[in-house]
Write an enzyme that holds these catalytic residues in place. Sequence first.
Site, PDB file in Angstrom:
ATOM      1  NE  ARG A 179      -6.642 -14.031  65.626  1.00 46.29           N
ATOM      2  CZ  ARG A 179      -6.865 -12.724  65.499  1.00 46.29           C
ATOM      3  NH1 ARG A 179      -7.823 -12.140  66.200  1.00 46.29           N
ATOM      4  NH2 ARG A 179      -6.139 -12.006  64.666  1.00 46.29           N
ATOM      5  CB  CYS A 238      -4.415  -7.100  69.595  1.00 45.60           C
ATOM      6  SG  CYS A 238      -4.759  -5.556  68.725  1.00 45.60           S
TER       7      CYS A 238
END
Length: 282
Positions: A179, A238
Amino acid sequence: MPTDSRFVSTEWLASHLGAPNLVIVDGSWHMPATGRKGREEYLKAHIPGAVFFDIDAIADTSSGLPHMLPSETIFTAAMEALGIGKDMKIVVYDSVGLFSAPRVWWTLRAFGAIDVAILDGGLPKWLAEGRPTESGEAPYLPARFDAKLNRAWVAGIEDVARRLADGSAQVLDARAAERFRGEVPEPRAGVRPGHIPGARNLPVSEVVKDGRLADPAAIRAAVKDAGIDPSAPVITSCGSGVTAAILWLALDAIGTPPQALYDGSWTEWGSSDKPVATGPAD
């Protein structure tokens, strides 16, 4: 009870169930794609006496971003409605082991709670040991909280952009490497793949082992491998501000707590007009 004050053991909690001035908090939350619902699971089975902290509801629901910190007024009302007092001993756990509990731990401390710990091993360890659970909503007693947010702990998008530009902080991203590199689509619609230019990557899988925080030596090695100097200012990030709190906990456990957590995290940055980087950290 573990020597690390950030945690309590299942043995300690089992021996203190029902103790005065102790509140147990189920902070379970799951990524939408899992199909799991924290509250539904809580109602089926939770540690006796635990109340449920819903990070999606105890939030600034007008922001358009998931589980952003609410106002002090909203947080105060939510905690008092759950019987969570600012001066109580608060023990937080989640149903994964160590996933969303650190976000609740960090949030409570950011709003001024004095004594907050995480249950080492969480609900999985509690259940594996055959300890009791109950179902339904737990009763609670009235409590006072009077939230005061430590705003220095919370970074906004412009703070992150400015501090990366002037080199006054490092940004550490907790998302999985694929990611971070932008190799897979983001789980939320409208969010571009990739990472904040200049950020470093430390997937939480490197600091959480079998639902428990890794030992300090392993954390230090992982932080070093990520290219981070923990003695200098760090902002954790995050996908939406949940696992960024795990990195906060990990850095705190080695004696170098971060300076701030980027509450909007990649969901905010990746859906804005800010530049995006792909590939490994530069």
